[in-house]
Every structure is written in C-alpha cells, then in structure tokens.
Design an enzyme around this catalytic site. Structure first.
Site, short mmCIF file in Angstrom:
data_model
loop_
_atom_site.label_atom_id
_atom_site.label_comp_id
_atom_site.label_asym_id
_atom_site.label_seq_id
_atom_site.Cartn_x
_atom_site.Cartn_y
_atom_site.Cartn_z
N ASP B 334 -0.88 -1.96 2.85
CA ASP B 334 -2.10 -2.89 1.93
C ASP B 334 -1.18 -2.65 0.26
O ASP B 334 0.41 -2.80 0.87
CB ASP B 334 -2.22 -1.44 1.46
CG ASP B 334 -1.68 -0.09 1.40
OD1 ASP B 334 -0.86 -0.13 2.21
OD2 ASP B 334 -2.49 0.71 0.74
N GLU B 335 -1.78 -3.69 -0.44
CA GLU B 335 -1.12 -3.77 -1.87
C GLU B 335 0.21 -4.30 -1.88
O GLU B 335 0.75 -3.75 -2.84
CB GLU B 335 -1.55 -2.41 -2.52
CG GLU B 335 -3.02 -2.01 -2.57
CD GLU B 335 -2.94 -1.02 -2.87
OE1 GLU B 335 -4.71 -0.79 -3.61
OE2 GLU B 335 -3.11 0.74 -3.34
N LEU B 336 0.82 -5.27 -0.80
CA LEU B 336 1.70 -5.62 -1.60
C LEU B 336 1.68 -6.57 -2.33
O LEU B 336 0.97 -7.77 -3.12
CB LEU B 336 2.11 -7.05 -0.45
CG LEU B 336 3.45 -7.14 0.31
CD1 LEU B 336 3.94 -5.72 0.32
CD2 LEU B 336 3.82 -7.94 1.77
#
Lengths: 551, 551
Positions: B334-336
């Site tokens: 997630d949330e790269l």
C-alpha cells in the site's frame, strides 16, 4: 523553517528542562547540568507540627521516585544520557519549609477552602552542585504542589534517577483557582478504586477540584443519610452504591492530594430515578416517548411546584451537603423540559392553585433549595440555563458552569456571576463516539467531533470578556459524561487529554501545542508507569523525536 | 409502532433465547423452559484420540462457566429469574462428538488450513428435559465453535448457572470463511499478553484470522531468523521485540482457539526502519519533509529497482514465512510514494541502466518476492493498490484487501481476485480521534468520523458485486492502526465494536442493529467478566431495558 533553525529547535527541545513538567510552571529557570539522585536521597520536613497528610505526600513522592522508572523520551531512551550522567553530582536531600509565620494546617483543610482562598503557590530550587534542594510555600498545599513538580524532574537509567537540567528554579502559582475534572457516575457506575485512581491522576497535573456528577436520571448511587431509600431503590445494584463511608474515603483521599470534592445533585431535571422511591415527587417518570419529555432516556423531573417536593429536595440537598466539606455544592439546573410539566396534571393543578407561572415556581423552588445548602455553609453552583434560560434569582456568589457553548460565557459574565468554563465545544471528553440511542445507527454524538487535547489546549478563558468580567472567571474543567463510558475506558478516554485544561488554567492560556506535545508525551508515559492507562498520542517513533512528526 | 406491538417486541426481547448469542447462529430454535447447570456438570468427549488442544478447549469452556458469573441484563438482573429457575430441570452433561468417519485432527491444524478449506460447522442441541446436551461437527474446529456458543447460553444467579431458553437447537456454519481482526504492532508496541488477550476475545465471537501487521516504517519488532539485525536495530527497544519463541507461542495460542495468524511484512513501502540495519536497501529514509515522501512519518521505501534489495526482501519474506504456518502471507503493497523514488539517485540510476519504468520494476520485484513466499507454500495477500493503482501481474490466487473505500471492491472483483473487505469507511477502528501530526492542532483523522459498531454492522459484503463476483469474497475484518493506540486502549477501542464484523461475516449481512444491540450488550458484559475491557455502549439503564432507549 530553515534546517539550521529546525536543528536548533530540536536541540532545544531535547535539552529543554521543561520537557518533563506539566503544567508548565509560571516561572522556570533551568540549567543544563546533569544531577543524579542519591540512593540515600531523603525528603526533610522543616515544618513544625507537620500534618499527617503532608507526611503522606512526602512518602508518596518517595514511592513515585522509586517506582516511576521512566526513561527519557529520546532515541535510545535514557541510555542516550549515560555519558552525561557519568560523574554527575548527586542530590541527597530535598527540604520542605513553610514561609515564616505560616501555619501548618492539613493539606486537606487548605484544599477544601473556597477556590479564591486556596494558596497553591510554591517555589522550588534544585542547585546544580548537589547541595540540598528546597521547596518553600505559604501553605502545605503549596508544598504539595512543589513536591508534584519535583517528582516530574527525574528520569531513570540503569538504577539511577537523574535530571539534565540542574540548576532548577521554579516560582509557581496557578493562573486560576478552580481547575477541575468532572465524572458522571450515574449513567454507568464507577467503583471507588476507579475514582481514587482518577484523583491520583488529577493530582499529578495539579487539578484541584473533583466535580462529582454523582446521580442522574438513570441511577442514584449516593446513599444519603435520611434518604437511603433513594439509593436502595435507585442504584443499579446494591453493590453500585457509594455509602457515606465510601464518600468520606473519597473526600479524604482527594483532600490529601490537594483536591476538593464538589458534589452535584442535579435538580429539578435529571431526576427520574427518584421516582423509584418517591413517585409522588417526580413528573413524567419514564414517560414515553422519552424524547418528548427529556433530552435522553428516561424522562422524569422533580415536581418543583409542590411544597412537599420542594421540602424533600431541600432536605435531601442539605443532608447530602453534610457529607461533603467543600464550600461548593452544585444543584445542577440543566436541560429542564417544559413538555414534561405541561403534561403533568399535578404540576398544572399546583400552578392553577397558586396562580404562578412555571418560571415563577422554579424561582421559588430554587430559592428554597439554595437556602438549604447556603444554611449548610455552601455556595451554590448551577449550570448556565439557570441564568441564561430561566433567569432565576440567584445570590451574587453563585458559580455558573458554562457548558452548552464557550460563547455563552460572556452572557453569564454580563449578569455578574462567577464562571467555571466547562464548554462542550472544547472540554467534553465523550464527544465523537457516534450515537448511542438504540435504533438510530446513523446518529452522531450531539457534540461531534471528538475534542482533541489540542482543541482543549487552545481554549482561551477570557475570550469575549471585558477586563472586569475576566475577574469572574474561577477556572475550568474537562468533563466525562458516561453514556458510552465505564470503568473499562475511564483512563483511556480521560488521559492525557484532561491534562490539557489543567495546564490552561494553571499556566494560563496561549501555550503552543507543538511545544507542549513533548511534555504531554512525557506526562502520559509517566502516568502509565504509575498505573493510569493514558493513551499514546502518536507512534512511539514520534514521541522519541520532538518535531519530527510535524508537517 | 403501536403500544401492543412494542410490548410484544419487548416481551420477545426479554425472553429471546438469542439474547446472549454473538454471532447469531444461522439456524436457531429455542424454547422457553428454564434449565440449570448441575454442580457436577461435565463435558464428555466422545472423540477417539482427541487432540490436546480440544481437551484444552473443553477445560477452558468449563473455566468460563465457573468464572463468568454474568447475570442476565434485565431490571433486577438475574434475581428477576428466581421464580423461573426454581424447580427447573438440571443439565448434567454435554457430549462432543465428531460425525462418523471424521478424523480428530488438532483444532490448530484445522484452523491453519486455507480459508476455503476450514470446516467450522457444528450443531448443538440442549434438550429441555435435562438429558445430555450434544455438539456434533465434522471437525474439531467445529466442536470448538459449538463450545463457544454453548458457553454463551448461561447466566449466573446465586451460585447457579441457568438458561431460560431450553430446548435449544442450533445448526450453524459461517457465511464467509475469512473473519479477521488486524492489529498494527509497529506504530506502538503491544506485549505478547495483550495479543493473547485479544486472541481470546476474537475466539469468543468466532473470528478466525489474526491479521498481524507486525512491522512498519516506525519500528520492526519481529525477530526474523537470519535477519535479526533488522529487529535489533529497528525495534523500539530490546524488550519491544517478538522473538521466534514469542511468535510460536502466539501462533499456537491462536491455533488452539481456532485462529490462523496471517502475518504482514508490508513491502516495498512502509519500510523506513529497515534502513537502520540496511541503509543500502531503503530510499529516502527519514527524508524531510516527510509529507513529500510518505503518507506519514518517517519516509522510507525499499529500493525495489535493486537486485540486491529484491533478493534481500525475498529472503526476508521467505524467512518470515517459515515462522508462520498459515497458508496466507501478506506482502502489503500500500501507499507507495513515487516522489521518494524520483528523488533517489540509486533508483533513478537503476532505472536508467535497465530501461525499465518504475511500474515495470515494481512488477519484477513483486514477482520475485511473491515467488519466494509461494515457494514456502503461501498464498500472497496484498492491499488493493497493487491491482488498482499499479496493475502488477499477480497470481489468480492472490487475495486482495480492499481498504481505501468499500466502493473499490467491485473494481478488484472485476479483475478476478479474491477479496477480503477491510474498508476504512466501515471497519477502521482508529478513525475519529482527531489528528496526531504534531503541529496541526485542527487536523482531523483522515478517515473521520469514528466508525461506530452500527456502521460496521451495516456493511454489505456483496454491495456492487455480480453473483459471480460475489463468490470472490472471502470475508472481512475490522482493523486497528495504532498511531493513537497502545496497550492502554487496545481493549476499549476494539471491543465490542470489532464483534460487529464478526457477526456480519459469520451470520451474514442485513442484521437489524436495534435487535442486535441487546445481544451486543450481553457479549460486552461477558467480555468484561472474562477480563477484556469492552466498553459500555449505553447507560446501564438502557442495557437493562431493550428498546427503552430507542427514539
């Protein structure tokens, strides 16, 4: 912010002597010399005829020093300070003394005076050279406050207590004489042990008033001598009762910690449960739909148009007043519902017979019930509606709690009453948990959103007040209404948030919350070490790196 | 609702046999006969070669029966049932048996199968005449679920356990095979005892998967054999580490309670802390301002363009996978943050050298790291961005966790992946506590408002999905991210709220929350009796009077 400035701020915050103190002393000078506490460290009372609660406070301070074992909140925790501590001078003694001529009365006695008469000032000196530290004050209550500050100075590393901030010099006294915390023990019951733990926590941040909203429409857990049937029929269970012995225990425990217990018997609304023992005194008891007759279930209000009910109430309040040495006594007075009285034949009959309006009858009731507590030596405390909605005739001494909105303080001040700030828009700890009414899944709590510590910390007690009106402000408090709380979340919902108002009303408003955060972490971590489950305000990564989680 | 109908509803709810059961069995028949539990009550295992964790489950059930001492939630509590209990027949035994031909494998073994392969079905019969009760199931895991239901049937009065609802007949099995609870132990650390207590609580409402978000950018508390430096340099402290022994202990404790432990090693984002031991593998580690490079501090992501970093990660995941017998293993995703890589010379150099785009490189990294855990016999689990943002090539078996919004489930299903519902708009337990970034006092939590139990309970797992897509739904879970939580509020923030999804995914969606509330009170009060600090959802007055606090 430039990188150089940022680095400076970080450096200052790491070495800030104030890092550990909450509330921040009003005058504080510190150095950057390391000092350790001697294994034989002792606290010497240079006080003639020291009262026993002062001796107890000294013993408690020593216990905290022994047991806190709080490492400093920096990367590496206290091991980061190993070099700084090595070879540091050692502090062997702290001396407590009263200013010449002062009388050593019990802390309890000092704490139970009227707010304006309490003397909480103290000075504290911790020399950097290892010579004895000193706390002086005009009162034992001041000495206690100084001990509390002293106890926040020390960190633990490898069996040693130390500070990096010697010399320390504090001259301190509160900005406001009333700094409270309110707990509602009627929506859900709290055992005595929970209240005592809360009193401990309050004392650690110098809160001096426990506003005990002990009874309400849902339950009546207070056993009042002469009125024991109200509790025996109105408490949730026989074990959910505060006996006179429990009350004395709580009052004494509080007093020894510099805390006055101001009880509230909310009248004439919020009294449904009295109908269990005395149906004759309660209009619309448990009438449905409750939402027509009350702000929350169950409906039920005292029939204040009845002489019998007025006498009953005055006598109940007088009897309750005898249980509490405080100079303050709250008679409540919030959220009166007129539908309830309009639908109550007994009330309508009484009004017809007397020719009074409901408001006139309320005025008579209030005069009589207030007279009863004034006869017991108490100053009445009321919620704001009594002056802003009902315009009841009240003594000038009456203290008014502003709760509906912080904006209402000015109107109360305009009428010349003393003010305790308890506004829902800043200080209600219960807000933001969603609705609790059974079949209303999308309901929000009426006072959305959640009141963060930052919100409470931003409160300005003088907002909207003239210089003259400002003198009417006694202080303020955060409050826990317990529709959605119980012993299970008492600590976590209250702490460290409720420390925010403790600093606003001790140190004065206007503190920068970014600068306050490292100190608040510190006090929260210390609370946990002492068994009060204060919650994390940030990831530990942030708590160890002041400013690094700023945006 | 008319008064007659209301009265009927109240009557039904007072006598409702389902009052105490959570999650509600999918088929339930009950009577209205009182039955007490004999002082010599015993649980008989009619199971050849019963595994030791089944014996333990029986012993635990007996302990709960002895210790719960939960009185019924009605006015007067269980004393209201004195007359009903007097002369009631007595139940002396409960027999557990497997269906003929079934093998008695350990509960742990059954629980650790792939979700679709778990057999949790059971039937439970409690006759009204005092003859032996019976639980039958195809598996020891089913017997455990039956024991859990049996344990919720009984109230305490004056030394006796009783039900008012005999005979009872339950035919039960879950609507969805994955019913989880996620805990983040990286933002703040939780001792093993807290996790075990949480596993107990989960098992009481038949949650079968502990999604352990064990590490993140802030700390790396998992000691992985062969990679011990990551924890020794990345944990908050030496005592804030889960050793392989701790993990084995937690996995075994969970398994015995019918719970699979699915670990998550979030990659390639959320990995800043790996830089403490391996700076060469982390781009933009602790770069400032963090908000440019990450969703929260500190910034830092794996250099997935590097072969060395890819190999390191694959080996780390493979080593971690060996610690957990679960068939599921989450690699996060997630949330790269692309700014981080744009500003990282090593990444840019690698991309230039290979001629790949960032997304192509991410695809290669993911293939290799997933291959490592697939080689260990695991099915990869990822957050939704891996398929909705990055369009990485993933095995069809991959399980996708939908978290950003419940609306995203349809897009994931469209791509043919299995789904676990973990949407922030329904299931995030941390929302609504205000902002935690240091100098942003007016900040709200990004996922405002607080997600009430009613909100979670209203979740529809099939919303927006076609009949075919519906088959991809494995289940769902509530989640606790711990930026503002720690051991201090673990119980109170999670319970009883997290029971809401447990019922949605066991009993199926569409439950009426007004009817559910009395049962949820019941389970919350039972949790407290068992030492889990589930909070009050209403004043006790309401908990004792189903429907009376409806509006």
């Amino acid at each position: 912010m430039s990188f150089v400035l940022l680095a400076l701020v970080l450096l200052l915050s790491v070495f800030s002597p104030a890092r550990a103190l909450w509330p921040l002393p009003r005058s504080l000078q510190t150095g950057s010399t390391a000092l350790t506490l001697s294994p034989s460290f002792n606290i010497k009372l240079s006080v003639l005829h020291a009262p026993s609660d002062l001796l107890d406070a000294v013993a408690r301070t020593k216990q905290y020093l022994l047991n806190d074992k709080l490492e400093r909140l920096v990367v590496g925790r206290s091991s980061a300070d190993t070099a700084a501590i090595a070879g540091a001078k050692t502090l062997s003694a702290l001396t407590l003394q009263l200013t010449p001529g002062a009388t050593a009365r019990p802390i309890t006695t000092e704490a139970q005076q009227a707010p304006e008469d309490r003397d909480e000032a103290y000075s504290l000196t911790v020399p950097a050279d290892g010579s004895a530290a000193l706390i002086t004050a005009d009162s034992t209550l001041g000495l206690l406050r100084g001990l509390t500050t002293f106890g926040q100075l020390w960190y633990f590393h490898s069996g040693q207590l130390y500070t990096l901030s010697a010399p320390v010099h504090v001259e301190d006294s509160p900005a406001y004489p009333y700094r409270g915390f309110m707990l509602d023990t009627a929506r859900n019951f709290f055992p005595v042990a929970d209240i005592k733990r809360t009193l401990d926590a309050m004392s650690w941040v110098k809160i001096n008033t426990f506003h005990w909203h002990v009874v309400d429409s849902q339950s009546f857990p207070l056993e009042v001598p002469g009125f024991t049937d109200v509790a025996s029929k109105g408490a949730y269970s026989a074990s959910s009762v505060y006996t006179p012995k429990d009350v004395a225990d709580i009052v004494s425990y509080a007093g020894a910690r510099g805390i006055d217990v101001m009880v509230e018997i909310d009248t004439p609304g919020h009294t449904s449960v009295i109908s269990k023992a005395h149906p004759e005194h309660v209009a619309c008891a448990e009438a449905t739909p409750w939402s027509t007759y009350a702000n929350e279930p169950p409906a039920g209000q005292l029939r204040f148009t009845s002489d019998a009910t007025t006498n009953f109430t005055a006598n109940l309040l007088a009897a309750a007043a005898k249980m509490f040495p405080s100079k303050l006594f709250s008679t409540g007075g919030d959220e009166l519902n007129t539908n309830c009285y309009a639908a109550d034949p007994a009330t309508q009959q009484a009004l017809n017979a007397s020719g009074q309006t409901l408001e006139q009858a309320l005025n008579v009731f209030t005069q009589k019930t207030h007279a009863a507590i004034e006869a017991a030596g108490k100053t009445p405390v009321v919620w704001e509606e009594m002056v802003l909605v009902h315009n009841v005739t009240l003594s000038n001494e009456t203290v008014v709690m502003v709760w509906i909105s912080s904006d209402d303080a000015a109107a109360v001040a305009q009428k010349g009453f003393k003010i305790v700030h308890a506004p829902s828009d800043y200080f209600y700890l219960d807000c933001g948990a969603g609705g609790w009414v059974g079949n209303f899944p999308s309901g929000n709590s009426w006072c959305e959103p959640f009141k963060t510590w930052q919100k409470a910390y931003s409160f300005n007690p003088l907002s909207g007040l003239s210089a003259d009106q400002a003198k009417l402000v006694l202080g303020g408090q955060q409050l826990l209404w317990t529709e959605q709380s119980g012993p299970q979340n008492l600590d976590s919902i209250a702490w460290p948030r409720a420390a925010a108002s403790a600093e606003v009303f001790w140190s004065g408003p206007g503190g920068d919350d970014d600068a306050a955060l490292p100190r608040l972490h510190d006090i929260a971590y210390r609370f946990v070490q002492r068994g009060v489950q204060a919650i994390a305000l940030q990831p530990e990564w942030c708590a160890l790196r002041p400013g690094a989680c700023d945006i």
